[in-house]
Design a protein around this motif. Structure first.
Motif, PDB file in Angstrom:
ATOM      1  N   PHE A  79       0.883  -1.289   0.103  1.00 44.22           N
ATOM      2  CA  PHE A  79       0.063  -0.233  -0.028  1.00 44.22           C
ATOM      3  C   PHE A  79       0.703   1.356   0.047  1.00 44.22           C
ATOM      4  CE2 PHE A  79      -2.146   3.148   2.560  1.00 44.22           C
ATOM      5  CZ  PHE A  79      -3.284   3.624   1.827  1.00 44.22           C
ATOM      6  N   ASN A  80       1.914   1.300   0.886  1.00 49.13           N
ATOM      7  CA  ASN A  80       2.789   2.404   0.941  1.00 49.13           C
ATOM      8  C   ASN A  80       3.374   2.962  -0.251  1.00 49.13           C
ATOM      9  OD1 ASN A  80       4.506   0.291   1.510  1.00 49.13           O
ATOM     10  ND2 ASN A  80       5.964   1.543   2.716  1.00 49.13           N
ATOM     11  N   VAL A  81       3.477   2.179  -1.321  1.00 47.94           N
ATOM     12  CA  VAL A  81       4.385   2.490  -2.398  1.00 47.94           C
ATOM     13  C   VAL A  81       3.389   2.758  -3.519  1.00 47.94           C
ATOM     14  CG1 VAL A  81       6.256   1.047  -1.732  1.00 47.94           C
ATOM     15  CG2 VAL A  81       4.572  -0.063  -3.258  1.00 47.94           C
ATOM     16  N   GLN A  82       2.166   2.649  -3.396  1.00 47.63           N
ATOM     17  CA  GLN A  82       1.232   2.657  -4.655  1.00 47.63           C
ATOM     18  C   GLN A  82       1.370   3.936  -5.223  1.00 47.63           C
ATOM     19  OE1 GLN A  82      -0.051   0.275  -6.052  1.00 47.63           O
ATOM     20  NE2 GLN A  82       1.191  -0.733  -4.527  1.00 47.63           N
ATOM     21  N   ILE A  83       1.199   5.060  -4.846  1.00 51.43           N
ATOM     22  CA  ILE A  83       1.147   6.466  -5.286  1.00 51.43           C
ATOM     23  C   ILE A  83       2.544   6.801  -6.111  1.00 51.43           C
ATOM     24  CG2 ILE A  83       1.025   8.931  -5.216  1.00 51.43           C
ATOM     25  CD1 ILE A  83      -0.941   8.232  -2.646  1.00 51.43           C
ATOM     26  N   GLN A  84       3.663   6.370  -5.668  1.00 53.49           N
ATOM     27  CA  GLN A  84       4.777   6.575  -6.123  1.00 53.49           C
ATOM     28  C   GLN A  84       4.935   5.630  -7.279  1.00 53.49           C
ATOM     29  OE1 GLN A  84       8.390   6.343  -3.948  1.00 53.49           O
ATOM     30  NE2 GLN A  84       9.694   7.281  -5.570  1.00 53.49           N
ATOM     31  N   ARG A  85       4.731   4.433  -7.273  1.00 50.32           N
ATOM     32  CA  ARG A  85       4.937   3.414  -8.197  1.00 50.32           C
ATOM     33  C   ARG A  85       4.106   3.820  -9.337  1.00 50.32           C
ATOM     34  NH1 ARG A  85       2.734  -1.381 -10.194  1.00 50.32           N
ATOM     35  NH2 ARG A  85       1.011  -1.169  -8.950  1.00 50.32           N
ATOM     36  N   ARG A  86       2.670   4.349  -9.146  1.00 47.97           N
ATOM     37  CA  ARG A  86       1.810   4.404 -10.249  1.00 47.97           C
ATOM     38  C   ARG A  86       2.075   5.865 -10.977  1.00 47.97           C
ATOM     39  NH1 ARG A  86      -4.058   2.798  -9.349  1.00 47.97           N
ATOM     40  NH2 ARG A  86      -4.007   2.951 -11.639  1.00 47.97           N
ATOM     41  N   GLN A  87       2.814   6.613 -10.255  1.00 52.50           N
ATOM     42  CA  GLN A  87       3.182   8.000 -10.967  1.00 52.50           C
ATOM     43  C   GLN A  87       4.297   7.784 -11.925  1.00 52.50           C
ATOM     44  OE1 GLN A  87       4.113  10.135  -7.382  1.00 52.50           O
ATOM     45  NE2 GLN A  87       2.303  11.391  -7.524  1.00 52.50           N
ATOM     46  N   ILE A  88       5.306   6.711 -11.360  1.00 50.00           N
ATOM     47  CA  ILE A  88       6.332   6.210 -12.599  1.00 50.00           C
ATOM     48  C   ILE A  88       5.757   5.460 -13.534  1.00 50.00           C
ATOM     49  CG2 ILE A  88       8.224   4.886 -12.866  1.00 50.00           C
ATOM     50  CD1 ILE A  88       8.977   7.145 -11.202  1.00 50.00           C
ATOM     51  N   MET A  89       4.442   4.728 -13.398  1.00 52.05           N
ATOM     52  CA  MET A  89       3.916   3.949 -14.444  1.00 52.05           C
ATOM     53  C   MET A  89       3.437   4.669 -15.440  1.00 52.05           C
ATOM     54  SD  MET A  89       4.170   0.593 -14.725  1.00 52.05           S
ATOM     55  CE  MET A  89       2.950   0.565 -15.923  1.00 52.05           C
ATOM     56  N   GLU A 135      -2.538   7.929 -12.916  1.00 53.87           N
ATOM     57  CA  GLU A 135      -2.300   6.745 -13.908  1.00 53.87           C
ATOM     58  C   GLU A 135      -3.505   6.197 -14.459  1.00 53.87           C
ATOM     59  OE1 GLU A 135      -0.390   2.413 -14.943  1.00 53.87           O
ATOM     60  OE2 GLU A 135      -1.405   2.869 -12.999  1.00 53.87           O
ATOM     61  N   THR A 136      -4.014   4.964 -14.728  1.00 50.66           N
ATOM     62  CA  THR A 136      -4.791   4.525 -15.473  1.00 50.66           C
ATOM     63  C   THR A 136      -6.245   5.099 -15.024  1.00 50.66           C
ATOM     64  OG1 THR A 136      -5.139   2.727 -14.133  1.00 50.66           O
ATOM     65  CG2 THR A 136      -3.803   2.487 -16.150  1.00 50.66           C
ATOM     66  N   GLU A 137      -6.631   5.175 -13.360  1.00 49.29           N
ATOM     67  CA  GLU A 137      -7.610   5.909 -13.127  1.00 49.29           C
ATOM     68  C   GLU A 137      -7.730   7.165 -13.481  1.00 49.29           C
ATOM     69  OE1 GLU A 137      -8.389   3.078  -9.051  1.00 49.29           O
ATOM     70  OE2 GLU A 137      -6.412   3.894  -9.617  1.00 49.29           O
ATOM     71  N   GLY A 138      -6.851   7.897 -13.346  1.00 50.31           N
ATOM     72  CA  GLY A 138      -6.474   9.403 -13.698  1.00 50.31           C
ATOM     73  C   GLY A 138      -7.083   9.683 -15.231  1.00 50.31           C
ATOM     74  N   LEU A 139      -6.421   8.510 -16.131  1.00 54.24           N
ATOM     75  CA  LEU A 139      -6.916   8.531 -17.437  1.00 54.24           C
ATOM     76  C   LEU A 139      -8.313   8.567 -17.697  1.00 54.24           C
ATOM     77  CD1 LEU A 139      -6.216   8.036 -20.561  1.00 54.24           C
ATOM     78  CD2 LEU A 139      -6.637   5.681 -19.975  1.00 54.24           C
ATOM     79  N   ALA A 140      -8.988   7.605 -16.851  1.00 53.78           N
ATOM     80  CA  ALA A 140     -10.504   7.574 -16.932  1.00 53.78           C
ATOM     81  C   ALA A 140     -11.074   8.748 -16.568  1.00 53.78           C
ATOM     82  CB  ALA A 140     -11.021   6.292 -16.167  1.00 53.78           C
ATOM     83  N   LYS A 141     -10.675   9.567 -15.655  1.00 47.81           N
ATOM     84  CA  LYS A 141     -11.174  10.543 -15.085  1.00 47.81           C
ATOM     85  C   LYS A 141     -11.026  11.829 -16.230  1.00 47.81           C
ATOM     86  CE  LYS A 141     -12.638   9.610 -11.006  1.00 47.81           C
ATOM     87  NZ  LYS A 141     -14.192   9.739 -10.391  1.00 47.81           N
ATOM     88  N   MET A 142      -9.776  11.794 -16.983  1.00 48.32           N
ATOM     89  CA  MET A 142      -9.739  12.761 -17.974  1.00 48.32           C
ATOM     90  C   MET A 142     -10.689  12.544 -19.021  1.00 48.32           C
ATOM     91  SD  MET A 142      -5.546  13.792 -18.173  1.00 48.32           S
ATOM     92  CE  MET A 142      -4.914  14.533 -17.014  1.00 48.32           C
ATOM     93  N   ALA A 143     -10.591  11.201 -19.385  1.00 45.52           N
ATOM     94  CA  ALA A 143     -11.632  10.836 -20.775  1.00 45.52           C
ATOM     95  C   ALA A 143     -13.130  11.207 -20.326  1.00 45.52           C
ATOM     96  CB  ALA A 143     -11.595   9.299 -20.788  1.00 45.52           C
ATOM     97  N   THR A 144     -13.613  11.047 -19.131  1.00 45.02           N
ATOM     98  CA  THR A 144     -14.673  11.669 -18.664  1.00 45.02           C
ATOM     99  C   THR A 144     -15.115  13.023 -18.808  1.00 45.02           C
ATOM    100  OG1 THR A 144     -15.135   9.621 -17.311  1.00 45.02           O
ATOM    101  CG2 THR A 144     -16.696  11.257 -17.016  1.00 45.02           C
ATOM    102  N   ASN A 198       3.007   7.048 -20.600  1.00 48.54           N
ATOM    103  CA  ASN A 198       2.877   8.508 -21.669  1.00 48.54           C
ATOM    104  C   ASN A 198       3.955   8.561 -22.628  1.00 48.54           C
ATOM    105  OD1 ASN A 198       0.332   9.446 -20.266  1.00 48.54           O
ATOM    106  ND2 ASN A 198       1.538  10.579 -18.649  1.00 48.54           N
ATOM    107  N   ILE A 199       5.038   8.299 -22.213  1.00 44.27           N
ATOM    108  CA  ILE A 199       6.330   8.097 -23.113  1.00 44.27           C
ATOM    109  C   ILE A 199       5.986   7.078 -24.305  1.00 44.27           C
ATOM    110  CG2 ILE A 199       8.734   7.472 -23.250  1.00 44.27           C
ATOM    111  CD1 ILE A 199       8.888   8.660 -20.508  1.00 44.27           C
ATOM    112  N   LEU A 200       5.673   5.871 -23.630  1.00 48.16           N
ATOM    113  CA  LEU A 200       5.270   4.952 -24.881  1.00 48.16           C
ATOM    114  C   LEU A 200       4.004   5.298 -25.699  1.00 48.16           C
ATOM    115  CD1 LEU A 200       5.293   1.988 -25.969  1.00 48.16           C
ATOM    116  CD2 LEU A 200       4.127   1.410 -23.945  1.00 48.16           C
ATOM    117  N   LEU A 201       3.192   6.079 -25.180  1.00 47.42           N
ATOM    118  CA  LEU A 201       2.040   6.484 -26.128  1.00 47.42           C
ATOM    119  C   LEU A 201       2.570   7.477 -27.118  1.00 47.42           C
ATOM    120  CD1 LEU A 201      -1.153   6.483 -26.710  1.00 47.42           C
ATOM    121  CD2 LEU A 201      -1.372   8.304 -25.177  1.00 47.42           C
TER     122      LEU A 201
END
Length: 285
Positions: free
Chosen positions: A101-111, A258-267, A116-119
């Motif tokens: 749990f304690n690494v999720q935000i940082q890990r997902r920021q890197i993801m 990350e992905t959940e943020g993508l969904a919020k942006m798309a909405t 984005n770079i890949l896209l």
């Protein structure tokens, strides 16, 4: 929208994009699964980003790409295979650590940065659809692309499960719906607070798609439900959604990254998100 020729053959190009990290052990099976796709390979491009890997991931990926280019029959060959590298100097000691749990935000920021770079590197003008496919999602129907594209949704996700020889369970907890309780909970948050799903340390009161399988006796494979967020294990996105500005935020956007943020942006851009609770793909365990 015209997605097929008069003879019924697909006409739209698909980009399958996968971030890889320390994933050499997955690559052979990954390609076995992708090669089984029945969607015309001439309309499929593959894009990879390898980061922070010391296990030979990029070399093995390059070897497989060369083999496909030189050995496969013309009908088997993909339109394009692109391999990119970008290190973020972010390491976790074990596989278990990445789910803590304690690494999720940082890990997902890197993801998010990785995606984005890949896209930005792999999305070319002929692409109509983008399939985000994690390297450890290794079992899915050969007809995956025809079936998901045929739903004609802006963003759509199957239900990602895991299984062993005698049991199975839900894996991707980032496909979810908001509830009245979750909206009320968010009123208590600070603007920069970020939520992550599936942890007893943080109860968000959302409804996860992994809990919707066969809900109310519904067993139709193509039964679709509206979602407010998606994970990235296996997610089909209309390319125009990305071109209109829906990216993977590495910063808090409506309490998500990350992905959940993508969904919020798309909405926010006016697009709709859907999930298929009874259509399963399986994650490596």
């Amino acid at each position: 929208m015209n997605t097929t020729a008069e003879d019924g053959e697909p006409t739209e190009h698909v980009l399958i994009v996968t971030p890889f990290k320390e994933s050499a052990h997955l690559i052979e099976r990954y390609f076995d699964s992708v090669n089984r796709l029945t969607y015309p390979h001439r309309l499929i491009s593959l894009g990879f980003l390898v980061s922070d890997s010391k296990d030979g991931t990029v070399e093995k990926l390059q070897d497989h790409a060369r083999y496909i280019a030189s050995q496969q029959q013309p009908w088997e060959k993909f339109h394009r295979i692109s391999i990119f590298q970008k290190d973020f100097h972010y390491d976790l000691a074990t596989n278990e650590d990445r789910h803590a749990f304690n690494v999720q935000i940082q890990r997902r920021q890197i993801m998010a940065k990785s995606r984005n770079i890949l896209l930005n590197s792999a999305l070319t003008e002929e692409i109509s659809w983008v399939l985000w496919l994690d390297g450890d999602v290794l079992e899915y129907p050969a007809t995956l692309l025809e079936e998901l594209i045929g739903m004609d949704k802006d963003i759509i996700v199957p239900n990602c499960y895991w299984h062993s020889y005698n049991e199975e369970g839900g894996y991707d907890k980032n496909n979810w719906q908001e509830t009245p309780e979750s909206w009320e909970f968010q009123k208590t948050l600070q603007p920069d607070d970020v939520l992550v799903e599936g942890y007893p340390e943080l109860i968000t009161h959302r409804k996860l798609m992994i809990d919707m399988r066969h809900e109310n006796g519904q067993t139709d494979l193509y039964y679709a439900v509206p979602l407010d967020a998606v994970g990235g294990t296996c997610t089909l996105v209309r390319a125009q959604v990305h071109r209109d500005g829906a990216i993977f935020p590495a910063f808090p956007f409506r309490h998500q990254v990350e992905t959940e943020g993508l969904a919020k942006m798309a909405t926010a851009l006016g697009y709709e998100i859907w999930g298929l609770p009874n259509y399963l793909v399986y994650h490596y365990i």
